[in-house]
Design a protein around this motif. Structure first.
Motif, PDB file in Angstrom:
ATOM      1  N   THR B 176       0.850  -1.196   0.000  1.00 29.45           N
ATOM      2  CA  THR B 176       0.000   0.000   0.000  1.00 29.45           C
ATOM      3  C   THR B 176       0.890   1.252   0.000  1.00 29.45           C
ATOM      4  N   HIS B 177       0.279   2.379  -0.307  1.00 33.16           N
ATOM      5  CA  HIS B 177       1.036   3.632  -0.295  1.00 33.16           C
ATOM      6  C   HIS B 177       1.586   3.917   1.094  1.00 33.16           C
ATOM      7  N   GLU B 178       0.796   3.565   2.093  1.00 36.02           N
ATOM      8  CA  GLU B 178       1.214   3.724   3.482  1.00 36.02           C
ATOM      9  C   GLU B 178       2.491   2.925   3.763  1.00 36.02           C
ATOM     10  N   ARG B 188       2.422   9.386   3.555  1.00 31.65           N
ATOM     11  CA  ARG B 188       1.602   8.684   2.572  1.00 31.65           C
ATOM     12  C   ARG B 188       1.128   9.617   1.459  1.00 31.65           C
ATOM     13  N   GLU B 189       0.735  10.836   1.836  1.00 29.60           N
ATOM     14  CA  GLU B 189       0.218  11.781   0.845  1.00 29.60           C
ATOM     15  C   GLU B 189       1.257  12.067  -0.241  1.00 29.60           C
ATOM     16  N   THR B 192       1.554   9.038  -2.515  1.00 24.59           N
ATOM     17  CA  THR B 192       0.378   8.944  -3.385  1.00 24.59           C
ATOM     18  C   THR B 192       0.471   9.944  -4.535  1.00 24.59           C
ATOM     19  N   ARG B 193       0.867  11.172  -4.193  1.00 22.75           N
ATOM     20  CA  ARG B 193       0.971  12.210  -5.214  1.00 22.75           C
ATOM     21  C   ARG B 193       2.007  11.820  -6.266  1.00 22.75           C
ATOM     22  N   LEU B 195       3.185   8.794  -6.964  1.00 24.50           N
ATOM     23  CA  LEU B 195       2.767   7.607  -7.733  1.00 24.50           C
ATOM     24  C   LEU B 195       1.762   7.999  -8.811  1.00 24.50           C
ATOM     25  N   LYS B 196       0.896   8.943  -8.489  1.00 28.57           N
ATOM     26  CA  LYS B 196      -0.074   9.416  -9.491  1.00 28.57           C
ATOM     27  C   LYS B 196       0.659  10.067 -10.659  1.00 28.57           C
ATOM     28  N   SER B 199       2.163   7.396 -12.687  1.00 29.40           N
ATOM     29  CA  SER B 199       1.093   6.742 -13.442  1.00 29.40           C
ATOM     30  C   SER B 199       0.720   7.587 -14.665  1.00 29.40           C
ATOM     31  N   LEU B 206      -1.566   1.699 -11.189  1.00 32.44           N
ATOM     32  CA  LEU B 206      -1.893   1.545  -9.771  1.00 32.44           C
ATOM     33  C   LEU B 206      -3.190   0.777  -9.603  1.00 32.44           C
ATOM     34  N   ARG B 208      -5.488  -1.361  -6.154  1.00 33.82           N
ATOM     35  CA  ARG B 208      -5.569  -1.427  -4.693  1.00 33.82           C
ATOM     36  C   ARG B 208      -4.435  -2.288  -4.125  1.00 33.82           C
TER      37      ARG B 208
END
Lengths: 224, 224
Positions: B176-178, B188-189, B192-193, B195-196, B199, B206, B208
């Protein structure tokens, strides 16, 4: 080296009594008294490793440097301390390199890497001594790392000013914002901004090249 | 312990031949085979120190934790590695403490601190071995520190994904991103940013709990 220097070696290199007479000769023969001026670069990743330094007088700063010139201070050493990372070439398990500068005018006993390497290979007590010293530096570095990574910057800067004031036994710290930034591992702009905030709160007064602590209790309250 | 375990001890504890028969008995008597499950906490600052761990199978993560719960991974150890910081209580020059978790199901030979401490006090070869191991960890930590402090985050995350993919011999990273944030020492934020962004550039897909590498060359170009 003077007789006094040789006594210093004996008392700080705690493996002395475990050395053979020949190894004692190698150690003494490979050691010279040297001095550096404040601000001198003593050791850097680009230079040959200078060897083990026993600090007779003065203090040094050990730091790492990023490609874009940011510095992070790892730790400082003072009178009577021994610097082993300046001899990292003789420690096969140490694979990184550091920079070392003189913070003040310094006098050292400098044991060259070649001599130290020879007695270390022959004598397990020297090897244990060297790696134990390196592990002490490891502890210092972990402390610095936790400061840099985890501690909020106001607390970190306040702690630095209080420590520096205690070191110098003065309320006035003679350093530019640029110099302070190097010591605390930050950017000059960040230091300037925080010092202005401290000043607006009445904790310090700023003048060219100086930070004067005017409210020690206030500054201390930031560190709690 | 089985005969095979004792052979493992002998081959990894390179001071074996320097031990007296009595010290060999203490070492063997103080060592037990233990296993942990993926995700288990093996060692933490709050617990007694568990002793020296020889990893037979699996991998562990050594990290520090801030008061507000941020983690920074210092290094990982794998099959055949020896973890010494889990016995920091026996190393007087190590003054910090770390957390150690099982990354996968693990099997260890665990030498308790008391037994290790005794042979270390008696035998200089054991002391040198322990501090040399600690210095290797020091080198790993310096590498991690430079990554966290100096490397731009896109490069750091790309390197992590490529390394993890190589470790798992798969294009898909099941985390997970966490979890990724913990490994790379970020929030984590932020993960996530980034990885987006990866992507949107077509480097990864990405889903789940998974990051699937779709353009390895592109991702690699970020690390250069």
């Amino acid at each position: 080296m003077t007789e006094h220097d040789i006594q210093l070696l004996k008392s700080h290199f705690t493996f002395w009594d475990k050395l053979s007479p020949h190894q004692k000769d190698i150690l003494i023969g490979g050691t010279t008294a040297v001095s550096y001026e404040r601000g001198d670069s003593i050791h850097s990743a680009d230079l040959d490793c200078v060897g083990v330094l026993l600090i007779k007088k003065g203090s040094v700063r050990v730091y790492i440097l990023s490609e874009d010139g940011r510095e992070i201070t790892l730790y400082r050493l003072y009178d009577g301390d021994i610097c082993i990372l300046s001899a990292s070439c003789v420690l096969q398990s140490i694979t990184f390199d550091v920079h070392i500068d003189a913070v003040s005018d310094c006098e050292f006993l400098q044991t060259n890497s070649c001599a130290f390497s020879q007695i270390m290979q022959e004598n397990i007590y020297v090897e244990a001594f060297a790696y134990k010293l390196a592990s002490e530096s490891f502890s210092d570095v972990m402390w610095a790392m936790q400061q840099v990574l985890f501690m909020s910057f106001d607390k970190r800067l306040a702690l630095f000013l209080l420590e520096e004031s205690a070191n110098e036994q003065s309320d006035t710290i003679h350093m530019t914002h640029e110099q302070i930034a190097r010591f605390v591992g930050s950017a000059r702009e960040v230091v300037t901004r925080m010092l202005k905030y401290f000043s607006s709160e009445g904790y310090v007064e700023l003048s060219r090249g100086n930070v004067h602590i005017t409210n020690r209790a206030g500054l201390t309250s930031l560190t709690l």
